[in-house]
Scaffold this motif. Structure first.
Motif, mmCIF file in Angstrom:
data_model
loop_
_atom_site.group_PDB
_atom_site.id
_atom_site.type_symbol
_atom_site.label_atom_id
_atom_site.label_comp_id
_atom_site.label_asym_id
_atom_site.label_seq_id
_atom_site.Cartn_x
_atom_site.Cartn_y
_atom_site.Cartn_z
ATOM 1 N N GLN A 1 0.845 -1.191 0.000
ATOM 2 C CA GLN A 1 0.000 0.000 0.000
ATOM 3 C C GLN A 1 0.882 1.243 0.000
ATOM 4 O OE1 GLN A 1 -2.520 -0.538 3.390
ATOM 5 N NE2 GLN A 1 -3.926 -1.872 2.274
ATOM 6 N N THR A 2 0.780 2.021 -1.047
ATOM 7 C CA THR A 2 1.671 3.168 -1.200
ATOM 8 C C THR A 2 1.341 4.317 -0.255
ATOM 9 O OG1 THR A 2 0.287 4.008 -2.994
ATOM 10 C CG2 THR A 2 2.169 2.626 -3.599
ATOM 11 N N GLN A 3 0.122 4.407 0.223
ATOM 12 C CA GLN A 3 -0.228 5.519 1.118
ATOM 13 C C GLN A 3 0.378 5.363 2.508
ATOM 14 O OE1 GLN A 3 -2.530 3.455 -0.197
ATOM 15 N NE2 GLN A 3 -4.029 2.840 1.313
ATOM 16 N N ASP A 4 0.872 4.176 2.851
ATOM 17 C CA ASP A 4 1.466 3.946 4.163
ATOM 18 C C ASP A 4 2.972 4.208 4.194
ATOM 19 O OD1 ASP A 4 -0.970 3.252 5.159
ATOM 20 O OD2 ASP A 4 -0.651 1.098 5.032
ATOM 21 N N THR A 5 3.574 4.594 3.076
ATOM 22 C CA THR A 5 5.017 4.803 3.032
ATOM 23 C C THR A 5 5.339 6.284 2.906
ATOM 24 O OG1 THR A 5 5.095 4.523 0.639
ATOM 25 C CG2 THR A 5 5.423 2.550 1.983
ATOM 26 N N CYS B 1 6.788 -0.916 0.197
ATOM 27 C CA CYS B 1 7.625 -1.106 1.382
ATOM 28 C C CYS B 1 9.020 -1.579 0.964
ATOM 29 C CB CYS B 1 6.953 -2.141 2.285
ATOM 30 S SG CYS B 1 7.889 -2.559 3.741
ATOM 31 N N ILE B 2 10.011 -1.313 1.784
ATOM 32 C CA ILE B 2 11.391 -1.717 1.495
ATOM 33 C C ILE B 2 11.524 -3.228 1.374
ATOM 34 C CG2 ILE B 2 12.068 -1.758 3.926
ATOM 35 C CD1 ILE B 2 14.306 -0.650 0.990
ATOM 36 N N CYS B 3 10.664 -3.984 2.032
ATOM 37 C CA CYS B 3 10.777 -5.442 1.957
ATOM 38 C C CYS B 3 10.371 -5.975 0.579
ATOM 39 C CB CYS B 3 9.968 -6.119 3.059
ATOM 40 S SG CYS B 3 8.197 -6.008 2.859
#
Length: 103
Positions: free
Chosen positions: A66-70, A76-78
């Motif tokens: 989810q791009t809005q959480d970064t 995410c980096i993972c």
């Protein structure tokens, strides 16, 4: 199709006859695994739908994509393949503590 280690030797005679059956068995195994995960409550249907897409086979949670959480509006980096990271760099998801869904 399951990953098969290929050598430089040509495939055995009759391989083209076995390959569709192996593909069918692999697909059936995946579907049974997905059904088991839903039944036992390990994953929801949305996560399992992502598992079926290429590149998301090992995804541990939906928050990782989810791009809005970064911070920068990306994954995410993972989700970055380990081959693309600096050598010796250890990554960890800030949401789920995963150390690399992309493998």
């Amino acid at each position: 199709m399951p990953k098969v280690k290929r050598s430089r030797k040509p495939p055995l005679d009759g391989w083209e006859l076995m390959e569709p059956a192996l593909d069918e068995l692999d697909q059936k195994r995946r579907e049974e695994h997905y059904e088991y995960c839903i039944k036992e409550g390990y994953a929801d249907k949305n996560l399992i739908a992502k598992w079926k897409k290429q590149g998301y086979e090992n995804l541990c949670c939906l928050r990782c994509i989810q791009t809005q959480d970064t911070t920068f509006g990306t994954n995410c980096i993972c989700q970055v393949p380990k081959s693309k990271l600096e050598v010796g760099r250890i990554i960890e998801c800030t949401h789920c503590s995963c150390q690399g869904c992309s493998g």
